[in-house]
Design an enzyme around this catalytic site. Structure first.
Site, mmCIF file in Angstrom:
data_model
loop_
_atom_site.group_PDB
_atom_site.id
_atom_site.type_symbol
_atom_site.label_atom_id
_atom_site.label_comp_id
_atom_site.label_asym_id
_atom_site.label_seq_id
_atom_site.Cartn_x
_atom_site.Cartn_y
_atom_site.Cartn_z
ATOM 1 N N GLY A 1 -5.697 -2.724 -7.011
ATOM 2 C CA GLY A 1 -6.149 -2.011 -8.211
ATOM 3 C C GLY A 1 -7.521 -1.373 -8.122
ATOM 4 O O GLY A 1 -8.039 -0.908 -9.139
ATOM 5 N N ASP B 1 -1.812 5.898 -2.204
ATOM 6 C CA ASP B 1 -2.406 5.117 -1.109
ATOM 7 C C ASP B 1 -1.297 4.256 -0.496
ATOM 8 O O ASP B 1 -1.575 3.284 0.208
ATOM 9 C CB ASP B 1 -3.532 4.239 -1.680
ATOM 10 N N LYS C 1 -2.348 9.361 1.276
ATOM 11 C CA LYS C 1 -2.687 8.757 2.579
ATOM 12 C C LYS C 1 -1.542 8.978 3.556
ATOM 13 O O LYS C 1 -0.378 8.844 3.204
ATOM 14 C CB LYS C 1 -2.908 7.255 2.403
HETATM 15 C C1 LIG Z 1 -3.613 0.152 0.845
HETATM 16 S S1 LIG Z 1 -2.752 -0.619 -0.436
HETATM 17 C C2 LIG Z 1 -3.354 0.210 -1.854
HETATM 18 C C3 LIG Z 1 -4.746 -0.156 -2.263
HETATM 19 C C4 LIG Z 1 -5.124 0.432 -3.617
HETATM 20 N N1 LIG Z 1 -5.280 1.872 -3.537
HETATM 21 C C5 LIG Z 1 -6.408 -0.132 -4.107
HETATM 22 O O1 LIG Z 1 -7.403 0.574 -4.082
HETATM 23 O O2 LIG Z 1 -6.430 -1.293 -4.540
HETATM 24 C C6 LIG Z 1 -1.153 0.062 -0.266
HETATM 25 C C7 LIG Z 1 -0.191 -0.406 -1.329
HETATM 26 O O3 LIG Z 1 1.002 0.388 -1.263
HETATM 27 C C8 LIG Z 1 2.051 -0.405 -1.756
HETATM 28 N N2 LIG Z 1 3.346 0.179 -1.408
HETATM 29 C C9 LIG Z 1 3.834 0.418 -0.170
HETATM 30 N N3 LIG Z 1 5.068 0.941 -0.253
HETATM 31 C C10 LIG Z 1 5.352 1.052 -1.575
HETATM 32 C C11 LIG Z 1 6.495 1.528 -2.294
HETATM 33 N N4 LIG Z 1 7.571 1.968 -1.662
HETATM 34 N N5 LIG Z 1 6.458 1.498 -3.643
HETATM 35 C C12 LIG Z 1 5.352 1.020 -4.294
HETATM 36 N N6 LIG Z 1 4.248 0.558 -3.655
HETATM 37 C C13 LIG Z 1 4.251 0.575 -2.319
HETATM 38 C C14 LIG Z 1 1.786 -1.764 -1.094
HETATM 39 O O4 LIG Z 1 2.435 -2.812 -1.773
HETATM 40 C C15 LIG Z 1 0.262 -1.859 -1.151
HETATM 41 O O5 LIG Z 1 -0.172 -2.631 -2.243
#
Ligand SMILES: C[S@@+](CC[C@H](N)C(=O)[O-])C[C@H]1O[C@@H](n2cnc3c(N)ncnc32)[C@H](O)[C@@H]1O
Length: 205
Positions: free
Chosen positions: A60, A121, A161
């Site tokens: 978050g 992201d 990203k």
């Molecule tokens: C790098 S983290 C994001 C960090 C966030 N931007 C922050 O600042 O806290 C990437 C996130 O993408 C989510 N994610 C990956 N594939 C996804 C999908 N198909 N649907 C929803 N979320 C996804 C992962 O669960 C993970 O929490």
């Protein structure tokens, strides 16, 4: 033995990382906040009263950073596979963005009102198989772009990203058909060893 040493090195690096320390000090849930803050300082993507969709939002920190800029009249719609603690002015859906039922839920929340900014992201869990990981992130990038095409206001912006590799050039080309300007950015706060890059689409055509 080898695994323990690798894990210890990771913990050491993590604790001495200036962005980890800054995040702890400033109350962000993750150092990732600074990637968005850095990009926004240069490209001014987020404004007061904006409606924003945050894809892959957990834990978050991007939502936290957005929320402090958009103010009381702005709105964030966030989605992630993992749970996320509440953030002010943010409606969160837990689920897979690739799942049509989850996408329907998100679209219902938007109430036919277009948004100012779509950010993603999202990244697959890195398996170590570069071909597989690359294909998965490009798949997520394409879905996010489709969503941005459908929901962004004219002149709306998009931040996503990705990884440099197969499909990257093609994806940039596709973005150039949708936005006035496309920028490839590796923020200073993104770790050098990370394959990630960010693509910024400015002013949807
Ligand atoms: C790098 S983290 C994001 C960090 C966030 N931007 C922050 O600042 O806290 C990437 C996130 O993408 C989510 N994610 C990956 N594939 C996804 C999908 N198909 N649907 C929803 N979320 C996804 C992962 O669960 C993970 O929490």
């Amino acid at each position: 033995m080898k695994k323990t040493r690798t894990k210890n090195n990771w913990i050491k690096e993590h604790l001495s990382d200036k962005y980890v320390q800054k995040a702890q000090h400033e109350g962000y849930r993750s150092r990732a906040a600074y990637k968005l803050i850095e990009i926004n300082a240069k490209y001014n993507l987020v404004k007061k009263n904006n409606r924003i969709v945050d894809l892959g939002s957990a834990p978050g920190s991007w939502s936290q950073a957005l929320s402090s800029i958009i103010g009381e009249s702005g709105e964030i719609f966030a989605i992630d596979l993992l749970p996320m603690e509440g953030v002010k002015n943010t409606t969160f859906i837990q689920g897979d963005f690739q799942d049509n039922a989850i996408l329907d839920q998100l679209e219902l929340l938007l109430k036919n009102q277009p948004v100012d900014l779509v950010i993603s992201d999202m990244a697959p869990n890195i398996s170590g198989n570069k071909t597989r990981d690359q294909a998965l992130i490009i798949g997520l990038n394409e879905l996010s772009l489709e969503f941005a095409k459908d929901w962004l206001k004219p002149k709306g912006n998009f931040l996503v990203k990705t990884f440099m590799g197969s499909g990257f050039e093609e994806f940039v080309k596709t973005m150039k058909n949708v936005f006035k300007r496309v920028i490839i950015k590796k923020p200073e706060s993104s770790r050098d060893r990370s394959a990630e890059f960010f693509l910024i689409g400015l002013e949807k055509l």
